[in-house]
Design an enzyme around this catalytic site. Structure first.
Site, PDB file in Angstrom:
ATOM      1  N   ASP A 154       3.204   9.624  -0.784  1.00  0.00           N
ATOM      2  CA  ASP A 154       2.127   8.902  -0.300  1.00  0.00           C
ATOM      3  C   ASP A 154       1.691   7.682  -1.445  1.00  0.00           C
ATOM      4  OD1 ASP A 154      -0.175   8.071   1.376  1.00  0.00           O
ATOM      5  OD2 ASP A 154      -0.924  10.120   1.308  1.00  0.00           O
TER       6      ASP A 154
ATOM      7  N   HIS B 228       0.773  -1.355   0.014  1.00  0.00           N
ATOM      8  CA  HIS B 228      -0.057   0.009  -0.106  1.00  0.00           C
ATOM      9  C   HIS B 228       1.007   1.322  -0.018  1.00  0.00           C
ATOM     10  CE1 HIS B 228      -3.867  -1.809   0.740  1.00  0.00           C
ATOM     11  NE2 HIS B 228      -3.359  -3.049   1.134  1.00  0.00           N
TER      12      HIS B 228
HETATM   13  C1  GDG Z   1      -2.366   3.848   3.270  1.00  0.00           C
HETATM   14  C2  GDG Z   1      -1.059   4.598   2.532  1.00  0.00           C
HETATM   15  C3  GDG Z   1      -2.727   4.590   0.581  1.00  0.00           C
HETATM   16  C4  GDG Z   1      -9.601   9.817   7.385  1.00  0.00           C
HETATM   17  N1  GDG Z   1     -10.179  10.604   8.443  1.00  0.00           N
HETATM   18  C5  GDG Z   1     -11.261   9.966   8.817  1.00  0.00           C
HETATM   19  C6  GDG Z   1     -11.305   8.927   8.241  1.00  0.00           C
HETATM   20  N2  GDG Z   1     -10.380   8.913   7.272  1.00  0.00           N
HETATM   21  C7  GDG Z   1      -9.990   7.722   6.288  1.00  0.00           C
HETATM   22  C8  GDG Z   1     -10.179   8.267   5.051  1.00  0.00           C
HETATM   23  C9  GDG Z   1      -9.231   7.409   3.935  1.00  0.00           C
HETATM   24  C10 GDG Z   1      -8.298   6.866   4.964  1.00  0.00           C
HETATM   25  O1  GDG Z   1      -8.637   7.257   6.377  1.00  0.00           O
HETATM   26  C11 GDG Z   1      -7.069   7.378   4.814  1.00  0.00           C
HETATM   27  O2  GDG Z   1      -6.526   6.947   3.612  1.00  0.00           O
HETATM   28  P1  GDG Z   1      -5.186   7.417   3.017  1.00  0.00           P
HETATM   29  O3  GDG Z   1      -5.094   6.401   1.655  1.00  0.00           O
HETATM   30  O4  GDG Z   1      -5.433   8.753   2.602  1.00  0.00           O
HETATM   31  O5  GDG Z   1      -3.921   7.223   3.805  1.00  0.00           O
HETATM   32  P2  GDG Z   1      -3.202   5.807   4.574  1.00  0.00           P
HETATM   33  O6  GDG Z   1      -4.470   5.770   6.011  1.00  0.00           O
HETATM   34  O7  GDG Z   1      -2.115   6.402   4.949  1.00  0.00           O
HETATM   35  O8  GDG Z   1      -3.317   4.725   3.772  1.00  0.00           O
HETATM   36  C12 GDG Z   1      -2.099   5.447   1.267  1.00  0.00           C
HETATM   37  C13 GDG Z   1      -3.735   3.502   1.412  1.00  0.00           C
HETATM   38  O9  GDG Z   1      -3.136   3.013   2.532  1.00  0.00           O
HETATM   39  C14 GDG Z   1      -4.617   2.395   0.617  1.00  0.00           C
HETATM   40  O10 GDG Z   1      -3.766   1.641  -0.169  1.00  0.00           O
HETATM   41  O11 GDG Z   1      -3.555   5.263  -0.370  1.00  0.00           O
HETATM   42  O12 GDG Z   1      -1.006   5.782   0.508  1.00  0.00           O
HETATM   43  O13 GDG Z   1      -0.285   5.277   3.321  1.00  0.00           O
HETATM   44  O14 GDG Z   1     -10.216   6.417   3.754  1.00  0.00           O
HETATM   45  O15 GDG Z   1     -11.745   8.276   4.511  1.00  0.00           O
HETATM   46  N3  GDG Z   1     -12.171   8.051   8.278  1.00  0.00           N
HETATM   47  C15 GDG Z   1     -13.153   8.161   9.359  1.00  0.00           C
HETATM   48  N4  GDG Z   1     -13.136   9.449   9.999  1.00  0.00           N
HETATM   49  C16 GDG Z   1     -12.181  10.220   9.775  1.00  0.00           C
HETATM   50  O16 GDG Z   1     -12.090  11.340  10.496  1.00  0.00           O
HETATM   51  N5  GDG Z   1     -14.385   7.282   9.279  1.00  0.00           N
END
Ligand code: GDG
Length: 476
Positions: free
Chosen positions: A382, A170
């Site tokens: 990222d 990821h």
């Molecule tokens: C890893 C990789 C890759 C955020 N705030 C709240 C909340 N979120 C959820 C968002 C989103 C998730 O968290 C964050 O996803 P990201 O992809 O931006 O980042 P990572 O957590 O670092 O994920 C990344 C990912 O894996 C998938 O392969 O894209 O690059 O680092 O879904 O919606 N969810 C809730 N409340 C919040 O306040 N419920």
């Protein structure tokens, strides 16, 4: 020729997708947040799969029965792997988050190399494999997720697993001259070559991986075609490819149009009337570029005083790795910067930065996505960044502008409609923010339409199908 598969979908990740709070006899479980959970949950729901991972319980209170009872509403089965406090310290805090996470995000200076944590990383990967073997049948498909578990495939093979084994990373795979600093580089690369397929977020990650193989295993036979890379090594064939992860577009699109979200969105804007709201949403992490983003916003207010009282920033920070001192320091640093900027620009009735440090419900989050005019997503590096895709899927009025870092994996797919920025160039980010605020409606509409189409066409279900196909499988 793809083999039709009728078995179970077994997804394995470091953590099970929930947060568990235990107070004496009271156990409460609520869905967790994070990119991996957002992406994989709809797949498991659709295919009634099994999710295997650590349950987060260090007190031994979460028995299999309690887990089954408490997660009965999740629509799929969960099986937990128990870890000791010492394993969590060395494997999770130590090797995963102290070595692989910084190294793979190009933070060489932060990466620590300790033999002791590497040893426990291997032991925990073996423990995961032993747990998987207990549940998996020969017709099942075992899909290992992320950097915590690179060696599970190797241990599964040693334990005699004959099933198709796949691995998806990821986070980014670093350039070879960074990866090569890892003392256990060869063990990790050889471990990955024991899967049937290895997936990365972008073509660039694939290229980095292939370069490492060339340098470390010159005897490997590498065949590159337009879509996939085939690697012949040690009598085995492995498929490597880029599979940009995504979201369930329809889910975000639909939630965003519910009455509940509409009301909440109205309430957010009612509180900030006639303003262009800029939104940042991140897990607390140094890779997400939050301090620099705050400084870009400060530069905007400095350079364009007419925007004061007109363009507030809502920054949502989701707590993450809260017990790690470095993350506590990061939180303090962000809060000091927010305080400083607010101290500088607040006037009666107007606060420039609305800072929220907690996890919001999905509904609240989508309401922010729906109503905020600009999403400012500026990670320093990222793997993908799903927030960017969620923002587009939730922008049902097609009026929002996405400002996205060039160093997010998502930039490769969203470059057409987004404004791409270099997050290290604070002045430039401030200028692009200004451009986004001034952008006429027709341009905003046409950009957002193109972004929404890009996300709609490549959902997490396409991601899964493509990955299965590359592994030589097709759903029965
Ligand atoms: C890893 C990789 C890759 C955020 N705030 C709240 C909340 N979120 C959820 C968002 C989103 C998730 O968290 C964050 O996803 P990201 O992809 O931006 O980042 P990572 O957590 O670092 O994920 C990344 C990912 O894996 C998938 O392969 O894209 O690059 O680092 O879904 O919606 N969810 C809730 N409340 C919040 O306040 N419920």
């Amino acid at each position: 020729m793809a083999e039709i598969f009728y078995g179970k979908f077994i997804i394995v990740s470091n953590r099970l997708p929930f947060e568990c709070e235990i107070h004496d006899e009271d156990i409460s479980i609520k869905p967790g947040s994070g990119g991996l959970i957002t992406a994989l949950t709809p797949i498991l729901k659709k295919h009634e799969g099994v999710w295997i991972g650590w349950d987060g319980d260090l007190n031994g209170k979460l028995s299999a029965d309690i887990l089954e009872r408490e997660t009965a509403s999740f629509d799929y089965t969960m099986k937990s792997v128990s870890l000791t406090a010492q394993e969590v310290t060395n494997y999770y805090d130590g090797f995963c988050n102290g070595t692989l996470w910084p190294l793979f995000h190009d933070y060489l200076g932060r990466a620590q190399f300790h033999r002791s944590t590497w040893r426990i990383y291997q032991d925990v990967n073996l423990k995961f494999a032993q747990n998987i073997i207990k549940y998996a049948k020969k017709e099942d498909f075992i899909w290992i997720q992320d950097y915590h578990l690179t060696l599970v495939g190797k241990h599964l093979r040693e334990l005699g697993a004959g099933q198709k084994l796949a691995f998806f990373l990821h986070i980014p795979f670093p350039p070879w001259d960074i990866f090569m600093r890892l003392p256990w580089r060869k063990e990790i690369i050889e471990g990955l070559l024991l899967y049937d397929s290895v997936g990365f977020q972008t073509a660039k990650d694939c290229r980095n991986f292939v370069q490492c193989i060339r340098r470390l295993l010159p005897e490997a036979k590498i065949t590159i075609t337009k879509k996939r890379i085939a690697i012949g090594y040690s009598g085995r064939q492995i498929t490597v490819g880029a599979f940009p992860i995504s979201i369930d577009f329809e889910e975000f699109n639909a939630i965003s149009q519910t009455e509940e979200v509409e009301k909440e969105a109205w309430f957010i804007h009612e509180n900030l009337p006639e303003k262009k709201i800029i939104l940042g949403v991140d897990r607390l992490d140094y890779t997400k570029g939050i301090p620099r983003r705050l400084r870009a916003f400060e530069t905007l207010l400095e350079k364009y005083p007419e925007l004061r009282e007109k363009a507030p920033l809502v920054q949502i920070v989701v707590p993450s790795r809260t017990t790690v001192p470095e993350y506590q320091k990061m939180k303090q640093n962000i809060e000091e910067t927010v305080g400083r900027i607010n101290g500088r620009f607040t006037v009666k009735g107007w606060v420039p930065i609305h800072y929220i440090y907690r996890s919001l419900s999905r509904m609240e989050l989508v309401a922010y996505y729906r109503t905020c005019e600009i999403a400012l997503i500026t990670p320093l590096k990222d793997g993908m960044n799903l927030v960017a895709k969620e923002y587009c899927a939730s922008c049902v009025a097609e009026k929002g502008v996405l400002i996205l870092s060039e160093f997010a994996g998502a930039a490769f797919q969203l470059r057409k409609g987004a404004i791409l920025v270099n997050p290290y160039n604070i002045e430039h980010v401030a200028e692009e923010l200004y451009r986004a605020i001034q952008m006429p409606l027709p341009e905003r509409r046409s950009r957002m339409r193109s972004l929404r189409n890009a996300v709609r066409r490549n959902t997490v279900f396409e991601w899964m199908d493509n990955f299965l196909q590359a592994t030589g499988l097709k759903l029965g």
